[in-house]
Design a protein around this motif. Structure first.
Motif, PDB file in Angstrom:
ATOM      1  N   LEU A  19       0.758  -1.281  -0.039  1.00  0.00           N
ATOM      2  CA  LEU A  19      -0.124  -0.137  -0.040  1.00  0.00           C
ATOM      3  C   LEU A  19       0.851   1.202  -0.035  1.00  0.00           C
ATOM      4  O   LEU A  19       0.370   2.270  -0.368  1.00  0.00           O
ATOM      5  N   PHE A  20       2.070   1.149   0.405  1.00  0.00           N
ATOM      6  CA  PHE A  20       2.889   2.223   0.521  1.00  0.00           C
ATOM      7  C   PHE A  20       4.356   1.977  -0.259  1.00  0.00           C
ATOM      8  O   PHE A  20       5.187   2.261   0.115  1.00  0.00           O
ATOM      9  N   TYR A  40       3.173   3.208   9.375  1.00  0.00           N
ATOM     10  CA  TYR A  40       2.385   4.187   8.741  1.00  0.00           C
ATOM     11  C   TYR A  40       1.374   4.857   9.453  1.00  0.00           C
ATOM     12  O   TYR A  40       0.847   5.900   9.246  1.00  0.00           O
ATOM     13  N   SER A  53       3.228  10.239   7.990  1.00  0.00           N
ATOM     14  CA  SER A  53       3.674   9.962   6.734  1.00  0.00           C
ATOM     15  C   SER A  53       5.276  10.357   7.077  1.00  0.00           C
ATOM     16  O   SER A  53       6.226   9.932   6.403  1.00  0.00           O
ATOM     17  N   LYS A  75      -3.964   5.303   3.637  1.00  0.00           N
ATOM     18  CA  LYS A  75      -3.340   5.557   2.101  1.00  0.00           C
ATOM     19  C   LYS A  75      -4.224   6.296   1.285  1.00  0.00           C
ATOM     20  O   LYS A  75      -3.724   7.415   0.565  1.00  0.00           O
ATOM     21  N   LYS A  76      -5.670   6.144   1.360  1.00  0.00           N
ATOM     22  CA  LYS A  76      -6.469   7.030   0.672  1.00  0.00           C
ATOM     23  C   LYS A  76      -6.952   8.418   1.489  1.00  0.00           C
ATOM     24  O   LYS A  76      -7.866   9.230   0.809  1.00  0.00           O
TER      25      LYS A  76
END
Length: 243
Positions: free
Chosen positions: A9-10, A77, A81, A193-194
């Motif tokens: 995801l990252f 995470y 960030s 993430k979103k």
């Protein structure tokens, strides 16, 4: 499992976070190099908190270095960030705790040579005042870091006053939803993430309507960030507000 989720995801993590995740995976050589590389960063933070120039020979540096290492091991995470922002909070907190403990010993040492009847209340009051100032400093750093995390979601600390539910039953209901939500690793990963809630999955997870989740979206996000991070002052405040 968790490392696989992070990597999937990252993909576009910046270099510092890449190094931290590599160290967490067991790269000891990179750990030693990373610690040496960020010694100036650690010294700068420590000197600022102590309000005097700190060198590598000072006990405070040892405390700070250990705290920085701790932040490497505990970073994810979910902490935001920026690893360095998270590490700064951890180092400051540990240094403040160290100062508090050292000051406590000094106050106790002074008490041993002073007449107990005449001076104990004064000394106790002075130490209590000092502890309050340390707590205020810790609280300020916690709120500062929390505000940085909120900005990633387009939220502000002051805005939370307006989005907080007025009724205690509603707050308690959302409180329970959040504590269920933060245990769902994939859903939490989606959130960071979103930068938005996985409303559909949350609706399936709870008995709460989509309309209610949408209405309290900002509050749920803000609450989730608090309980996914080590924010003792904010957590204590929220628990009092929901009791």
């Amino acid at each position: 499992m968790l490392l696989a989720i992070f990597q999937t995801l990252f993909q576009k993590k910046n270099k510092v976070e890449d190094i931290v995740y590599a160290i967490q995976a067991g790269n000891e050589e990179q750990l030693n190099h990373f610690l040496r590389q960020y010694e100036p960063f650690i010294l700068k933070i420590t000197s600022k908190v102590c309000r005097r120039f700190i060198t590598k020979q000072d006990d405070e540096f040892s405390v700070a270095l250990h705290a920085f290492h701790e932040s490497i091991q505990s970073y994810s995470y979910k902490k935001g960030s920026s690893f360095l922002s998270f590490a700064s909070l951890v180092v400051k907190r540990r240094i403040i705790d160290y100062i508090r403990e050292e000051s406590k010993h000094r106050f106790l040492a002074l008490d041993e040579g002073i007449d107990e009847i005449d001076n104990s209340k004064t000394d106790y009051s002075s130490y209590e005042t000092y502890c309050k100032s340390i707590d205020n400093l810790n609280r300020k750093e916690e709120i500062k870091h929390y505000s940085q995390l909120l900005r990633q979601f387009g939220l502000s600390f002051s805005e939370l006053v307006n989005v907080s539910p007025k009724h205690i039953d509603t707050r308690n209901q959302l409180y329970k939803i959040v504590h269920t939500f933060i245990l769902q690793e994939e859903m939490v990963a989606y959130l960071f993430k979103k930068k938005k809630l996985p409303i559909k999955q949350m609706e399936e997870m709870t008995t709460v309507s989509r309309k209610t989740l949408e209405k309290h979206r900002k509050y749920i996000i803000a609450l989730s960030i608090v309980f996914l991070n080590d924010f003792p002052y904010l957590q204590s405040f929220l628990k009092r507000g929901n009791s």
